[in-house]
Motif scaffolding. Sequence first.
Motif, mmCIF file in Angstrom:
data_model
loop_
_atom_site.group_PDB
_atom_site.id
_atom_site.type_symbol
_atom_site.label_atom_id
_atom_site.label_comp_id
_atom_site.label_asym_id
_atom_site.label_seq_id
_atom_site.Cartn_x
_atom_site.Cartn_y
_atom_site.Cartn_z
ATOM 1 N N HIS A 1 35.000 -28.412 30.762
ATOM 2 C CA HIS A 1 34.899 -28.722 32.191
ATOM 3 C C HIS A 1 34.097 -27.613 32.859
ATOM 4 C CE1 HIS A 1 36.150 -29.115 36.418
ATOM 5 N NE2 HIS A 1 36.060 -30.396 36.130
ATOM 6 N N TYR B 1 34.643 -25.812 35.230
ATOM 7 C CA TYR B 1 35.383 -24.633 35.694
ATOM 8 C C TYR B 1 35.666 -23.618 34.585
ATOM 9 C CZ TYR B 1 36.847 -27.263 39.916
ATOM 10 O OH TYR B 1 36.908 -27.985 41.079
ATOM 11 N N ASP C 1 31.878 -32.930 34.957
ATOM 12 C CA ASP C 1 33.090 -33.227 35.744
ATOM 13 C C ASP C 1 34.020 -34.141 34.936
ATOM 14 O OD1 ASP C 1 31.959 -35.773 35.930
ATOM 15 O OD2 ASP C 1 31.435 -35.599 38.048
ATOM 16 N N SER C 2 35.154 -34.505 35.512
ATOM 17 C CA SER C 2 36.163 -35.261 34.776
ATOM 18 C C SER C 2 35.604 -36.590 34.265
ATOM 19 C CB SER C 2 37.353 -35.588 35.677
ATOM 20 O OG SER C 2 37.810 -34.440 36.281
ATOM 21 N N TYR D 1 44.300 -41.014 40.951
ATOM 22 C CA TYR D 1 43.275 -40.018 40.673
ATOM 23 C C TYR D 1 43.388 -39.701 39.187
ATOM 24 C CZ TYR D 1 40.523 -35.752 41.662
ATOM 25 O OH TYR D 1 39.563 -34.787 41.705
ATOM 26 N N ASN E 1 43.406 -37.089 37.757
ATOM 27 C CA ASN E 1 44.306 -35.931 37.590
ATOM 28 C C ASN E 1 45.762 -36.397 37.661
ATOM 29 O OD1 ASN E 1 41.712 -35.041 38.492
ATOM 30 N ND2 ASN E 1 42.566 -33.026 38.951
ATOM 31 N N SER F 1 36.754 -37.865 41.286
ATOM 32 C CA SER F 1 36.193 -37.412 42.557
ATOM 33 C C SER F 1 34.785 -37.970 42.752
ATOM 34 C CB SER F 1 36.183 -35.885 42.623
ATOM 35 O OG SER F 1 35.479 -35.360 41.525
ATOM 36 N N HIS G 1 42.438 -25.857 45.641
ATOM 37 C CA HIS G 1 41.517 -26.205 46.733
ATOM 38 C C HIS G 1 42.158 -26.099 48.106
ATOM 39 C CE1 HIS G 1 39.143 -27.726 43.375
ATOM 40 N NE2 HIS G 1 38.105 -27.606 44.187
ATOM 41 N N HIS H 1 34.261 -29.661 47.442
ATOM 42 C CA HIS H 1 34.920 -30.675 46.604
ATOM 43 C C HIS H 1 35.890 -31.443 47.504
ATOM 44 C CE1 HIS H 1 37.215 -32.436 43.306
ATOM 45 N NE2 HIS H 1 36.237 -32.079 42.511
ATOM 46 N N GLU I 1 38.761 -32.375 47.010
ATOM 47 C CA GLU I 1 40.157 -31.926 46.915
ATOM 48 C C GLU I 1 40.485 -30.888 47.985
ATOM 49 O OE1 GLU I 1 40.997 -30.534 42.954
ATOM 50 O OE2 GLU I 1 40.466 -32.452 42.075
ATOM 51 N N SER J 1 31.869 -34.166 43.540
ATOM 52 C CA SER J 1 32.583 -33.648 42.366
ATOM 53 C C SER J 1 31.933 -32.337 41.935
ATOM 54 C CB SER J 1 32.478 -34.670 41.231
ATOM 55 O OG SER J 1 31.158 -34.681 40.731
ATOM 56 N N THR J 2 32.489 -31.715 40.914
ATOM 57 C CA THR J 2 31.908 -30.444 40.460
ATOM 58 C C THR J 2 30.457 -30.663 40.010
ATOM 59 O OG1 THR J 2 32.966 -30.847 38.310
ATOM 60 C CG2 THR J 2 34.090 -29.385 39.808
HETATM 61 P P1 13P Z 1 35.844 -33.013 38.966
HETATM 62 O O1 13P Z 1 36.021 -34.392 38.443
HETATM 63 O O2 13P Z 1 35.037 -32.949 40.198
HETATM 64 O O3 13P Z 1 35.326 -32.120 37.900
HETATM 65 O O4 13P Z 1 37.258 -32.491 39.420
HETATM 66 C C1 13P Z 1 38.260 -32.187 38.495
HETATM 67 C C2 13P Z 1 39.160 -31.201 39.029
HETATM 68 O O5 13P Z 1 40.237 -30.995 38.543
HETATM 69 C C3 13P Z 1 38.698 -30.471 40.177
HETATM 70 O O6 13P Z 1 39.688 -29.700 40.639
#
Ligand code: 13P
Length: 304
Positions: free
Chosen positions: A24, A26, A40-41, A112, A114, A129, A175, A198, A200, A214-215
């Motif tokens: 990811h 991050y 991103d996710s 979501y 997540n 996202s 966030h 973002h 979030e 998104s990221t």
């Molecule tokens: P993204 O899908 O934008 O990468 O977000 C995932 C996430 O956990 C951001 O906090």
Amino acid sequence: MTIREMQEEILRLKKQKNIVILAHSYQRREIVEIADYTGDSYALARCVENGKAQTVIMCGVRFMAETVKILSPEKRVYLSNAEAGCPMAEQLDPELLAALKEQYPNAAVAAYINTTAELKTLCDVCVTSSSAERILAKIPETEILFVPDINLGRYVESKLPNKKFHFVQGGCPTHVRATKEDAARARMVHPEALLLVHPECRFEVVKGADFVGSTSGIMDFAKKSAAKEFIIGTDNSIVEHLQYECPEKKFYPLSKDLVCHNMKLTTLTDVWNCCKGEGEEITLPEETRLAAKRCIDKMIELGD
Ligand code: 13P
Ligand code: SF4
């Protein structure tokens, strides 16, 4: 051992064992550098489905590894650090969601991404996202129960005024640390910079941004933009990655506190150990996997 020596050892094992490494955005710089795919996710969920590698190492958090396993059950999927979870994904338990569904019987339940696999079994459609607005615009239901991120939910609600949303009180503990005062301060210190956030983040922060995404969306925007300075409203690793990728531009964190400690748990050593077969392999009961897959399939059908 140096970082470079360990990276070379990982690259050697990865090739020898036909392993694909997903990271990811991050993740730490030294992990992103040795990954086959970064993003991103949504991108991470989709990128290995048709690939030949039978072993996948997810450098991210648990729900991301679960999503890969749900879509590619024939592959061995490892989470490189077994402690790396997303607190938001575990905020809502299935019993509470079942009760909410009874309260809003006509609402489509949008999860979501997540969320845990177990929670997904109770949902109608999954969103990320980068895809939430597009997907929820397409579903026929006009009433939506959106879980668990109230901030992403409010942002999407503002884009889809013809739909009626219900929320639960949940969200990302990282966030939420960025405030509108942080945004005002950052804009004052860097008057030429665009604010990219973002969804979030708190809705009051999102409302005042120049770009919301998104990221990967944030990174793409910054790379393509003619602007030279950016305030980044997401995990601060994105500030670092962008600074390497665009050395001629300037990137500033919206807040020093925007750090996801779960994402930072994974070390290069964890990835190396995983390549040696020492990581946690993700397993899901087939019944859970199939039930959770329904809402992810819907996401793919409507999101592509
Ligand atoms: P993204 O899908 O934008 O990468 O977000 C995932 C996430 O956990 C951001 O906090
Ligand atoms: Fe979860 Fe927030 Fe970390 Fe993303 S940044 S993994 S939503 S805790």
